[in-house]
Design a protein around this motif. Structure first.
Motif, PDB file in Angstrom:
ATOM      1  N   HIS A 175       0.847  -1.194   0.000  1.00  0.00           N
ATOM      2  CA  HIS A 175       0.000   0.000   0.000  1.00  0.00           C
ATOM      3  C   HIS A 175       0.884   1.245   0.000  1.00  0.00           C
ATOM      4  CE1 HIS A 175      -3.661  -2.314   1.169  1.00  0.00           C
ATOM      5  NE2 HIS A 175      -2.780  -3.079   1.778  1.00  0.00           N
ATOM      6  N   ARG A 176       0.352   2.322  -0.551  1.00  0.00           N
ATOM      7  CA  ARG A 176       1.098   3.583  -0.579  1.00  0.00           C
ATOM      8  C   ARG A 176       0.239   4.704  -0.011  1.00  0.00           C
ATOM      9  NH1 ARG A 176       3.706   4.038  -5.831  1.00  0.00           N
ATOM     10  NH2 ARG A 176       5.298   2.804  -4.734  1.00  0.00           N
ATOM     11  N   ILE A 177       0.738   5.346   1.032  1.00  0.00           N
ATOM     12  CA  ILE A 177       0.128   6.555   1.579  1.00  0.00           C
ATOM     13  C   ILE A 177       0.811   7.748   0.922  1.00  0.00           C
ATOM     14  CG2 ILE A 177      -0.156   7.952   3.660  1.00  0.00           C
ATOM     15  CD1 ILE A 177      -0.185   5.390   5.289  1.00  0.00           C
ATOM     16  N   SER A 178       0.011   8.683   0.411  1.00  0.00           N
ATOM     17  CA  SER A 178       0.577   9.858  -0.257  1.00  0.00           C
ATOM     18  C   SER A 178      -0.218  11.090   0.152  1.00  0.00           C
ATOM     19  CB  SER A 178       0.556   9.679  -1.778  1.00  0.00           C
ATOM     20  OG  SER A 178      -0.767   9.473  -2.248  1.00  0.00           O
ATOM     21  N   GLY A 179       0.355  12.247  -0.144  1.00  0.00           N
ATOM     22  CA  GLY A 179      -0.254  13.517   0.245  1.00  0.00           C
ATOM     23  C   GLY A 179       0.741  14.323   1.043  1.00  0.00           C
ATOM     24  N   ASP A 180       0.332  14.775   2.231  1.00  0.00           N
ATOM     25  CA  ASP A 180       1.231  15.571   3.071  1.00  0.00           C
ATOM     26  C   ASP A 180       2.371  14.743   3.648  1.00  0.00           C
ATOM     27  OD1 ASP A 180      -0.319  17.785   2.599  1.00  0.00           O
ATOM     28  OD2 ASP A 180      -1.484  17.577   4.452  1.00  0.00           O
ATOM     29  N   VAL A 181       2.200  13.428   3.685  1.00  0.00           N
ATOM     30  CA  VAL A 181       3.260  12.524   4.122  1.00  0.00           C
ATOM     31  C   VAL A 181       3.200  11.285   3.227  1.00  0.00           C
ATOM     32  CG1 VAL A 181       1.845  11.293   5.821  1.00  0.00           C
ATOM     33  CG2 VAL A 181       4.313  11.444   6.152  1.00  0.00           C
ATOM     34  N   GLU A 182       4.345  10.679   2.992  1.00  0.00           N
ATOM     35  CA  GLU A 182       4.393   9.522   2.095  1.00  0.00           C
ATOM     36  C   GLU A 182       5.028   8.335   2.807  1.00  0.00           C
ATOM     37  OE1 GLU A 182       6.288  10.617  -1.543  1.00  0.00           O
ATOM     38  OE2 GLU A 182       4.684  12.013  -2.118  1.00  0.00           O
ATOM     39  N   ARG A 183       4.366   7.178   2.695  1.00  0.00           N
ATOM     40  CA  ARG A 183       4.867   5.937   3.249  1.00  0.00           C
ATOM     41  C   ARG A 183       4.457   4.781   2.333  1.00  0.00           C
ATOM     42  NH1 ARG A 183       6.946   9.225   6.015  1.00  0.00           N
ATOM     43  NH2 ARG A 183       7.191   9.307   8.297  1.00  0.00           N
ATOM     44  N   ASP A 184       5.360   3.840   2.109  1.00  0.00           N
ATOM     45  CA  ASP A 184       5.021   2.580   1.466  1.00  0.00           C
ATOM     46  C   ASP A 184       4.984   1.520   2.550  1.00  0.00           C
ATOM     47  OD1 ASP A 184       5.217   2.440  -1.797  1.00  0.00           O
ATOM     48  OD2 ASP A 184       6.289   4.152  -0.973  1.00  0.00           O
ATOM     49  N   LEU A 185       3.886   0.750   2.595  1.00  0.00           N
ATOM     50  CA  LEU A 185       3.674  -0.233   3.647  1.00  0.00           C
ATOM     51  C   LEU A 185       3.338  -1.587   3.046  1.00  0.00           C
ATOM     52  CD1 LEU A 185       1.250   1.924   5.834  1.00  0.00           C
ATOM     53  CD2 LEU A 185       3.712   1.741   6.111  1.00  0.00           C
ATOM     54  N   TRP A 186       3.897  -2.632   3.636  1.00  0.00           N
ATOM     55  CA  TRP A 186       3.606  -3.998   3.215  1.00  0.00           C
ATOM     56  C   TRP A 186       3.025  -4.768   4.407  1.00  0.00           C
ATOM     57  CZ3 TRP A 186       7.503  -1.080   1.358  1.00  0.00           C
ATOM     58  CH2 TRP A 186       7.762  -1.087  -0.020  1.00  0.00           C
ATOM     59  N   PHE A 187       1.813  -5.298   4.258  1.00  0.00           N
ATOM     60  CA  PHE A 187       1.164  -6.093   5.298  1.00  0.00           C
ATOM     61  C   PHE A 187       0.934  -7.512   4.801  1.00  0.00           C
ATOM     62  CE2 PHE A 187      -0.111  -1.781   6.441  1.00  0.00           C
ATOM     63  CZ  PHE A 187      -0.022  -1.787   7.829  1.00  0.00           C
ATOM     64  N   ASP A 188       1.031  -8.491   5.729  1.00  0.00           N
ATOM     65  CA  ASP A 188       0.701  -9.857   5.346  1.00  0.00           C
ATOM     66  C   ASP A 188      -0.806 -10.066   5.462  1.00  0.00           C
ATOM     67  OD1 ASP A 188       0.077 -10.312   8.007  1.00  0.00           O
ATOM     68  OD2 ASP A 188       1.796 -11.608   8.415  1.00  0.00           O
ATOM     69  N   ALA A 189      -1.258 -11.301   5.203  1.00  0.00           N
ATOM     70  CA  ALA A 189      -2.695 -11.587   5.175  1.00  0.00           C
ATOM     71  C   ALA A 189      -3.341 -11.423   6.538  1.00  0.00           C
ATOM     72  CB  ALA A 189      -2.927 -13.011   4.651  1.00  0.00           C
ATOM     73  N   GLN A 190      -2.553 -11.507   7.621  1.00  0.00           N
ATOM     74  CA  GLN A 190      -3.088 -11.348   8.968  1.00  0.00           C
ATOM     75  C   GLN A 190      -3.042  -9.892   9.457  1.00  0.00           C
ATOM     76  OE1 GLN A 190      -0.799 -14.033   8.262  1.00  0.00           O
ATOM     77  NE2 GLN A 190      -2.727 -15.090   7.844  1.00  0.00           N
ATOM     78  N   GLY A 191      -2.569  -8.988   8.594  1.00  0.00           N
ATOM     79  CA  GLY A 191      -2.507  -7.581   8.974  1.00  0.00           C
ATOM     80  C   GLY A 191      -1.263  -7.197   9.738  1.00  0.00           C
ATOM     81  N   THR A 192      -0.236  -8.049   9.694  1.00  0.00           N
ATOM     82  CA  THR A 192       1.036  -7.724  10.348  1.00  0.00           C
ATOM     83  C   THR A 192       1.900  -6.897   9.415  1.00  0.00           C
ATOM     84  OG1 THR A 192       1.011  -9.762  11.648  1.00  0.00           O
ATOM     85  CG2 THR A 192       3.135  -8.674  11.392  1.00  0.00           C
ATOM     86  N   LEU A 193       2.415  -5.788   9.909  1.00  0.00           N
ATOM     87  CA  LEU A 193       3.304  -4.952   9.108  1.00  0.00           C
ATOM     88  C   LEU A 193       4.633  -5.674   8.915  1.00  0.00           C
ATOM     89  CD1 LEU A 193       3.867  -2.175   7.757  1.00  0.00           C
ATOM     90  CD2 LEU A 193       4.833  -1.463   9.960  1.00  0.00           C
ATOM     91  N   LEU A 194       4.999  -5.880   7.657  1.00  0.00           N
ATOM     92  CA  LEU A 194       6.249  -6.560   7.334  1.00  0.00           C
ATOM     93  C   LEU A 194       7.357  -5.579   6.981  1.00  0.00           C
ATOM     94  CD1 LEU A 194       4.865  -9.388   5.013  1.00  0.00           C
ATOM     95  CD2 LEU A 194       5.290  -9.495   7.484  1.00  0.00           C
ATOM     96  N   LYS A 195       6.966  -4.451   6.380  1.00  0.00           N
ATOM     97  CA  LYS A 195       7.989  -3.532   5.871  1.00  0.00           C
ATOM     98  C   LYS A 195       7.388  -2.144   5.694  1.00  0.00           C
ATOM     99  CE  LYS A 195      11.006  -3.040   1.763  1.00  0.00           C
ATOM    100  NZ  LYS A 195      11.378  -3.672   0.476  1.00  0.00           N
ATOM    101  N   THR A 196       8.187  -1.132   5.951  1.00  0.00           N
ATOM    102  CA  THR A 196       7.845   0.266   5.684  1.00  0.00           C
ATOM    103  C   THR A 196       9.015   0.916   4.962  1.00  0.00           C
ATOM    104  OG1 THR A 196       6.607   0.407   7.763  1.00  0.00           O
ATOM    105  CG2 THR A 196       7.198   2.472   6.725  1.00  0.00           C
TER     106      THR A 196
END
Length: 210
Positions: A175-196
């Motif tokens: 997923h990619r958050i964009s706008g006033d702040v930018e972050r790329d996020l990777w979640f597994d199927a259980q909703g655990t954050l794997l990478k930012t």
């Protein structure tokens, strides 16, 4: 009640108690922080579930040296979630020698927010920029967990990718958050954050789960 039935029910009760105890065990997520390919720090997220309440404790620390410049960052944060909704958040940060303190508490139809002693308000659809949870992908306004600065954002699903986490190949949604702040996020199927991943001072900064 027969002895056999009583024994079976007792065994089932013990199994249920064991399963409940196991489900209630706190979970700790440890992330390496990289600047480019160089390790510069770590972040720990501790999750404790009790019925419909989740308590979260986050500790992060980085030490960066670029040419003749040294930078340090230390952050501690506590969150309480009730029924899947943020109830309160408090954080203390040393941002390279500048201290910050923020507190966010549910109040009426929104949140009461105090940043460095100054009181304010935030809407019910606002979350702090707390990246461990997929809930952060659903909100149009995010607050800096350092100084409470509001960010207007949008979130897009980039696609499904496979990451190597702890020596294992794990499918993840990017997923990619964009706008006033930018972050790329990777979640597994259980909703655990794997990478930012994001950029800071022109450098790629990556948090990856060990």
């Amino acid at each position: 009640m027969t002895h056999a039935l009583r024994a079976a029910l007792t065994a089932a009760g013990l199994l249920l108690s064991a399963a409940t105890a196991q489900a209630a065990e706190p979970r700790t997520l440890n992330y390496r922080i990289l600047m480019g390919d160089d390790p510069v720090g770590s972040e720990t997220v501790r999750l404790e579930h009790q019925s419909d309440v989740t308590k979260v404790a986050v500790t992060a620390s980085t030490r960066v040296k670029v040419l003749f410049i040294n930078f340090r960052y230390d952050h501690k944060r506590e969150e309480v979630w009730k029924g899947g909704m943020l109830d309160s958040m408090s954080a203390q940060t040393d941002d390279d020698g500048t201290p910050h303190a923020i507190r966010m508490m549910r109040s009426g139809s929104g949140y009461a927010v105090t940043v460095d002693g100054k009181a304010g308000q935030a809407g019910a659809d606002t979350l702090p920029l707390t990246l461990w949870t997929p809930e952060v992908l659903k909100r149009p306004t995010l607050l800096s967990v350092i100084d409470g600065k509001p960010y207007s954002v949008r979130t897009d699903l980039v696609g499904t990718e496979t990451l190597t986490v702890g020596g294992r190949a794990v499918p993840a949604q990017h997923h990619r958050i964009s706008g006033d702040v930018e972050r790329d996020l990777w979640f597994d199927a259980q909703g655990t954050l794997l990478k930012t991943r994001f950029k800071r001072s022109g450098y790629d900064v990556t948090y990856i789960l060990d």
